[in-house]
Design a protein around this motif. Structure first.
Motif, PDB file in Angstrom:
ATOM      1  N   LEU A 127     -16.697  13.080   2.996  1.00  0.00           N
ATOM      2  CA  LEU A 127     -15.480  13.531   2.333  1.00  0.00           C
ATOM      3  C   LEU A 127     -15.713  13.787   0.848  1.00  0.00           C
ATOM      4  CD1 LEU A 127     -12.993  11.065   4.036  1.00  0.00           C
ATOM      5  CD2 LEU A 127     -12.926  13.549   4.276  1.00  0.00           C
ATOM      6  N   GLU A 128     -16.431  12.870   0.207  1.00  0.00           N
ATOM      7  CA  GLU A 128     -16.640  12.994  -1.231  1.00  0.00           C
ATOM      8  C   GLU A 128     -17.594  14.136  -1.566  1.00  0.00           C
ATOM      9  OE1 GLU A 128     -17.901   9.087  -2.218  1.00  0.00           O
ATOM     10  OE2 GLU A 128     -15.902   8.207  -1.900  1.00  0.00           O
ATOM     11  N   CYS A 129     -18.633  14.304  -0.748  1.00  0.00           N
ATOM     12  CA  CYS A 129     -19.571  15.404  -0.990  1.00  0.00           C
ATOM     13  C   CYS A 129     -18.881  16.758  -0.884  1.00  0.00           C
ATOM     14  CB  CYS A 129     -20.727  15.355   0.012  1.00  0.00           C
ATOM     15  SG  CYS A 129     -21.963  14.095  -0.352  1.00  0.00           S
ATOM     16  N   SER A 130     -17.910  16.846   0.011  1.00  0.00           N
ATOM     17  CA  SER A 130     -17.230  18.116   0.241  1.00  0.00           C
ATOM     18  C   SER A 130     -15.994  18.291  -0.632  1.00  0.00           C
ATOM     19  CB  SER A 130     -16.807  18.215   1.715  1.00  0.00           C
ATOM     20  OG  SER A 130     -15.858  17.212   2.025  1.00  0.00           O
ATOM     21  N   GLY A 131     -15.654  17.241  -1.386  1.00  0.00           N
ATOM     22  CA  GLY A 131     -14.460  17.317  -2.211  1.00  0.00           C
ATOM     23  C   GLY A 131     -13.181  17.132  -1.427  1.00  0.00           C
ATOM     24  N   ALA A 132     -13.298  16.691  -0.153  1.00  0.00           N
ATOM     25  CA  ALA A 132     -12.108  16.538   0.683  1.00  0.00           C
ATOM     26  C   ALA A 132     -11.420  15.205   0.456  1.00  0.00           C
ATOM     27  CB  ALA A 132     -12.490  16.656   2.161  1.00  0.00           C
ATOM     28  N   SER A 133     -12.078  14.304  -0.254  1.00  0.00           N
ATOM     29  CA  SER A 133     -11.495  12.984  -0.467  1.00  0.00           C
ATOM     30  C   SER A 133     -10.698  12.978  -1.751  1.00  0.00           C
ATOM     31  CB  SER A 133     -12.598  11.921  -0.534  1.00  0.00           C
ATOM     32  OG  SER A 133     -12.047  10.651  -0.805  1.00  0.00           O
ATOM     33  N   ASP A 134      -9.374  12.852  -1.621  1.00  0.00           N
ATOM     34  CA  ASP A 134      -8.516  12.781  -2.797  1.00  0.00           C
ATOM     35  C   ASP A 134      -7.741  11.478  -2.830  1.00  0.00           C
ATOM     36  OD1 ASP A 134      -6.839  13.165  -0.709  1.00  0.00           O
ATOM     37  OD2 ASP A 134      -5.731  14.848  -1.570  1.00  0.00           O
ATOM     38  N   TYR A 135      -8.333  10.460  -2.207  1.00  0.00           N
ATOM     39  CA  TYR A 135      -7.651   9.179  -2.155  1.00  0.00           C
ATOM     40  C   TYR A 135      -8.599   8.075  -2.569  1.00  0.00           C
ATOM     41  CZ  TYR A 135     -10.326   8.167   2.052  1.00  0.00           C
ATOM     42  OH  TYR A 135     -11.350   7.953   2.933  1.00  0.00           O
ATOM     43  N   THR A 136      -8.019   6.959  -2.985  1.00  0.00           N
ATOM     44  CA  THR A 136      -8.792   5.760  -3.278  1.00  0.00           C
ATOM     45  C   THR A 136      -8.186   4.619  -2.507  1.00  0.00           C
ATOM     46  OG1 THR A 136      -7.389   5.272  -5.189  1.00  0.00           O
ATOM     47  CG2 THR A 136      -9.402   6.515  -5.607  1.00  0.00           C
ATOM     48  N   VAL A 137      -8.957   3.566  -2.307  1.00  0.00           N
ATOM     49  CA  VAL A 137      -8.475   2.418  -1.545  1.00  0.00           C
ATOM     50  C   VAL A 137      -8.677   1.171  -2.374  1.00  0.00           C
ATOM     51  CG1 VAL A 137      -8.662   1.123   0.599  1.00  0.00           C
ATOM     52  CG2 VAL A 137      -9.143   3.572   0.583  1.00  0.00           C
ATOM     53  N   ASP A 138      -7.624   0.415  -2.564  1.00  0.00           N
ATOM     54  CA  ASP A 138      -7.729  -0.833  -3.312  1.00  0.00           C
ATOM     55  C   ASP A 138      -8.563  -1.834  -2.549  1.00  0.00           C
ATOM     56  OD1 ASP A 138      -6.216   0.000  -5.426  1.00  0.00           O
ATOM     57  OD2 ASP A 138      -4.320  -0.726  -4.578  1.00  0.00           O
ATOM     58  N   GLU A 139      -9.208  -2.726  -3.278  1.00  0.00           N
ATOM     59  CA  GLU A 139      -9.858  -3.843  -2.619  1.00  0.00           C
ATOM     60  C   GLU A 139      -8.787  -4.675  -1.941  1.00  0.00           C
ATOM     61  OE1 GLU A 139     -13.121  -4.621  -2.305  1.00  0.00           O
ATOM     62  OE2 GLU A 139     -13.420  -2.634  -3.143  1.00  0.00           O
ATOM     63  N   GLU A 140      -9.075  -5.150  -0.747  1.00  0.00           N
ATOM     64  CA  GLU A 140      -8.091  -5.903   0.002  1.00  0.00           C
ATOM     65  C   GLU A 140      -7.976  -7.320  -0.551  1.00  0.00           C
ATOM     66  OE1 GLU A 140      -8.963  -3.730   4.241  1.00  0.00           O
ATOM     67  OE2 GLU A 140     -10.127  -5.460   3.599  1.00  0.00           O
ATOM     68  N   ASP A 141      -6.766  -7.848  -0.555  1.00  0.00           N
ATOM     69  CA  ASP A 141      -6.561  -9.231  -0.932  1.00  0.00           C
ATOM     70  C   ASP A 141      -5.725  -9.894   0.133  1.00  0.00           C
ATOM     71  OD1 ASP A 141      -3.859  -8.588  -1.358  1.00  0.00           O
ATOM     72  OD2 ASP A 141      -4.266  -8.036  -3.433  1.00  0.00           O
ATOM     73  N   MET A 175       0.846  -1.187   0.000  1.00  0.00           N
ATOM     74  CA  MET A 175       0.000   0.000   0.000  1.00  0.00           C
ATOM     75  C   MET A 175       0.889   1.247   0.000  1.00  0.00           C
ATOM     76  SD  MET A 175      -2.827  -1.093   2.863  1.00  0.00           S
ATOM     77  CE  MET A 175      -3.784  -2.608   2.690  1.00  0.00           C
ATOM     78  N   ASP A 176       0.480   2.256  -0.745  1.00  0.00           N
ATOM     79  CA  ASP A 176       1.247   3.493  -0.846  1.00  0.00           C
ATOM     80  C   ASP A 176       0.441   4.639  -0.230  1.00  0.00           C
ATOM     81  OD1 ASP A 176       2.750   5.690  -1.470  1.00  0.00           O
ATOM     82  OD2 ASP A 176       2.868   5.288  -3.624  1.00  0.00           O
ATOM     83  N   PRO A 177       0.824   5.097   0.976  1.00  0.00           N
ATOM     84  CA  PRO A 177       0.068   6.180   1.608  1.00  0.00           C
ATOM     85  C   PRO A 177       0.116   7.479   0.825  1.00  0.00           C
ATOM     86  CG  PRO A 177       2.114   5.786   2.786  1.00  0.00           C
ATOM     87  CD  PRO A 177       1.963   4.660   1.807  1.00  0.00           C
ATOM     88  N   GLU A 178       1.182   7.674   0.019  1.00  0.00           N
ATOM     89  CA  GLU A 178       1.269   8.887  -0.787  1.00  0.00           C
ATOM     90  C   GLU A 178       0.168   8.913  -1.850  1.00  0.00           C
ATOM     91  OE1 GLU A 178       3.105  11.426  -0.254  1.00  0.00           O
ATOM     92  OE2 GLU A 178       4.297  10.559   1.358  1.00  0.00           O
ATOM     93  N   LYS A 179      -0.335   7.718  -2.192  1.00  0.00           N
ATOM     94  CA  LYS A 179      -1.428   7.617  -3.157  1.00  0.00           C
ATOM     95  C   LYS A 179      -2.751   7.314  -2.453  1.00  0.00           C
ATOM     96  CE  LYS A 179       1.540   6.023  -6.924  1.00  0.00           C
ATOM     97  NZ  LYS A 179       1.785   4.934  -7.925  1.00  0.00           N
ATOM     98  N   GLY A 180      -2.733   7.437  -1.115  1.00  0.00           N
ATOM     99  CA  GLY A 180      -3.960   7.225  -0.361  1.00  0.00           C
ATOM    100  C   GLY A 180      -4.351   5.776  -0.194  1.00  0.00           C
ATOM    101  N   LYS A 181      -3.391   4.865  -0.236  1.00  0.00           N
ATOM    102  CA  LYS A 181      -3.689   3.445  -0.083  1.00  0.00           C
ATOM    103  C   LYS A 181      -3.467   3.038   1.369  1.00  0.00           C
ATOM    104  CE  LYS A 181      -4.018   3.375  -4.590  1.00  0.00           C
ATOM    105  NZ  LYS A 181      -5.320   3.343  -5.262  1.00  0.00           N
ATOM    106  N   PHE A 182      -4.546   2.736   2.070  1.00  0.00           N
ATOM    107  CA  PHE A 182      -4.491   2.375   3.481  1.00  0.00           C
ATOM    108  C   PHE A 182      -5.380   1.165   3.742  1.00  0.00           C
ATOM    109  CE2 PHE A 182      -2.365   6.185   4.942  1.00  0.00           C
ATOM    110  CZ  PHE A 182      -2.765   7.178   4.060  1.00  0.00           C
ATOM    111  N   TYR A 183      -5.262   0.604   4.949  1.00  0.00           N
ATOM    112  CA  TYR A 183      -6.248  -0.379   5.381  1.00  0.00           C
ATOM    113  C   TYR A 183      -7.596   0.310   5.495  1.00  0.00           C
ATOM    114  CZ  TYR A 183      -2.584  -3.767   6.551  1.00  0.00           C
ATOM    115  OH  TYR A 183      -1.541  -4.647   6.492  1.00  0.00           O
ATOM    116  N   GLN A 184      -8.645  -0.487   5.489  1.00  0.00           N
ATOM    117  CA  GLN A 184      -9.974   0.099   5.518  1.00  0.00           C
ATOM    118  C   GLN A 184     -10.895  -0.700   6.436  1.00  0.00           C
ATOM    119  OE1 GLN A 184     -12.265  -0.714   1.805  1.00  0.00           O
ATOM    120  NE2 GLN A 184     -10.345  -1.570   1.041  1.00  0.00           N
TER     121      GLN A 184
END
Length: 298
Positions: free
Chosen positions: A280-294, A45-54
Motif C-alpha cells: 500500500l505504501e509503495c503504491s501510495g494507496a495507504s492514506d491511513y495510520t494506526v495507533d499503537e494498541e493499548d 478508534m476513528d475509521p474516518e481517520k483510518g484508525k482500526f484494529y490491526q
C-alpha cells in the motif's frame, strides 16, 4: 505475567483459528459485504481517520461473523449507556503491554513486552447502539481499477498465462492465469494480491524466507500470503469468499504450522500486516495510520 500465562494467550488465538479451519471457514476473510473493511473500537478508534484494529485482532474479530465493524469493551458500553444483550458472549482481542524492570532504587533498567488479552462486544450484541453511518456504495469496477493502479505503481512484474499462479523470486515476477480463467474477477484479484504479498519477501524488500523446498517455511509463508491478501482485499474493497473449497492440502499445512507453534499465527499476522502495508505504501494507496494498541483501545 508468567511465561505459562503468556502461552495461554497464544493458545486462545490458536484454538480459535484451528476451529475455524476445521469448519471450512477462512478465518482471515471479512464476513460481510461492503461497509468499512476493518473492525474498529467505536469509542477509541476513528475509521474516518483510518484508525482500526490491526494484526491478529482483525481475523480474530472477523471470526465472530458479525457484520457490524464496531466493537467495545463492557466498561465502554456501560459508560455510554449501552446494554449488552442477555446471553451474549465477548470476543478476545490481544495487545502488547510493556512492563518496566526497576532496580532497588526504583530506576528503570529495562522494559519488556507481555502479551495480554481482554474481551470486547460487537455492536450487534448490544442494545442502545446508534445506527451505523451510511456508507456510499462503490462500483466494484472502481475497486478493480484501483487494484490495477496499485500493482502497476508497486512495480513487480506480472506475467499472464498458464494454469497456475505463483511468484518467482529470482526473476521477481508474478505468474498468473488470465482473469477470464477465474470463476470471478474477485478471485483473480485475491490471487494476484496473494502473490504480491509473496513478492514483498524478496531480499530487496522485506527479506522473508521464501524457500519453497523447506516444507515448514513454505507453509508459514503461504499463511503470511493468505492473511496479507485478505488485508489487501479488505483495504481495496475486493470481496473474497470466506469458505475454503478444494484446499485440503492448504488447510493441513496451515494447521500444521499453527498447532506446532502457538506463536505462529501471531507472527504470521504481524508479517502479513507489514507486507500489506508495504504494498500500500509503495503504491501510495495507504492514506491511513494506526495507533499503537493499548488496554482500552486494542
Amino acid at each position: 505475567m508468567s511465561k505459562k500465562s503468556k502461552k495461554s494467550v497464544y493458545q486462545i488465538v490458536t484454538d480459535r483459528i484451528v476451529e475455524a479451519l476445521d469448519n471450512g471457514v477462512v478465518p482471515w476473510s471479512k464476513p460481510w459485504k461492503g461497509g468499512y473493511a476493518l473492525p474498529y473500537n467505536m469509542f477509541s478508534m476513528d475509521p474516518e481517520k483510518g484508525k482500526f484494529y490491526q494484526g491478529a485482532n482483525v481475523p480474530l474479530l472477523w471470526l465472530s461473523g458479525h457484520s457490524d465493524p464496531r466493537w467495545m469493551t463492557y466498561t465502554q458500553a456501560k459508560k455510554n449507556g449501552i446494554e449488552i444483550k442477555d446471553g451474549e458472549k465477548p470476543h478476545p482481542v490481544v495487545f502488547w503491554k510493556f512492563l518496566e524492570k526497576k532496580d532497588d532504587n526504583g530506576v528503570v533498567e529495562d522494559t519488556f513486552p507481555v502479551l495480554r488479552y481482554f474481551r470486547v462486544y460487537n455492536a450487534q450484541q448490544c442494545e442502545g447502539v446508534p445506527e451505523m453511518p451510511e456508507i456510499a456504495d462503490v462500483d466494484p469496477s472502481e475497486n478493480h481499477e484501483h487494484c490495477q493502479a496499485m500493482i502497476d505503481i508497486y512495480g513487480v512484474k506480472v506475467k499472464h498465462g498458464g494454469h497456475k499462479a505463483s511468484y518467482d523470486c529470482p526473476s521477481d515476477t508474478i505468474k498468473i492465469p488470465e482473469a477470464g480463467a477465474f470463476n470471478d474477477v474477485e478471485g483473480y484479484w485475491a490471487t494476484l494480491l496473494h502473490e504480491a504479498i509473496h513478492s514483498t519477501g524478496h531480499s530487496d524488500r522485506l527479506n522473508r524466507n521464501l524457500d519453497s523446498e523447506d516444507r515448514e517455511s513454505y507453509a508459514f509463508e503461504e499463511l503470511v500470503a493468505e492473511i496479507g491478501s485478505a488485508f489487501l482485499c479488505a483495504q481495496m474493497g475486493i470481496e473474497r469468499d470466506e469458505l475454503i473449497q478444494n484446499h485440503a492440502s492448504y488447510i493441513a499445512g496451515w494447521k500444521s504450522v499453527i498447532t506446532s507453534d502457538p506463536r505462529a499465527f501471531m507472527r504470521a499476522s504481524k508479517l502479513a500486516r507489514q507486507a500489506s502495508d508495504y504494498v500500500l505504501e509503495c503504491s501510495g494507496a495507504s492514506d491511513y495510520t494506526v495507533d499503537e494498541e493499548d488496554e482500552e483501545a486494542a
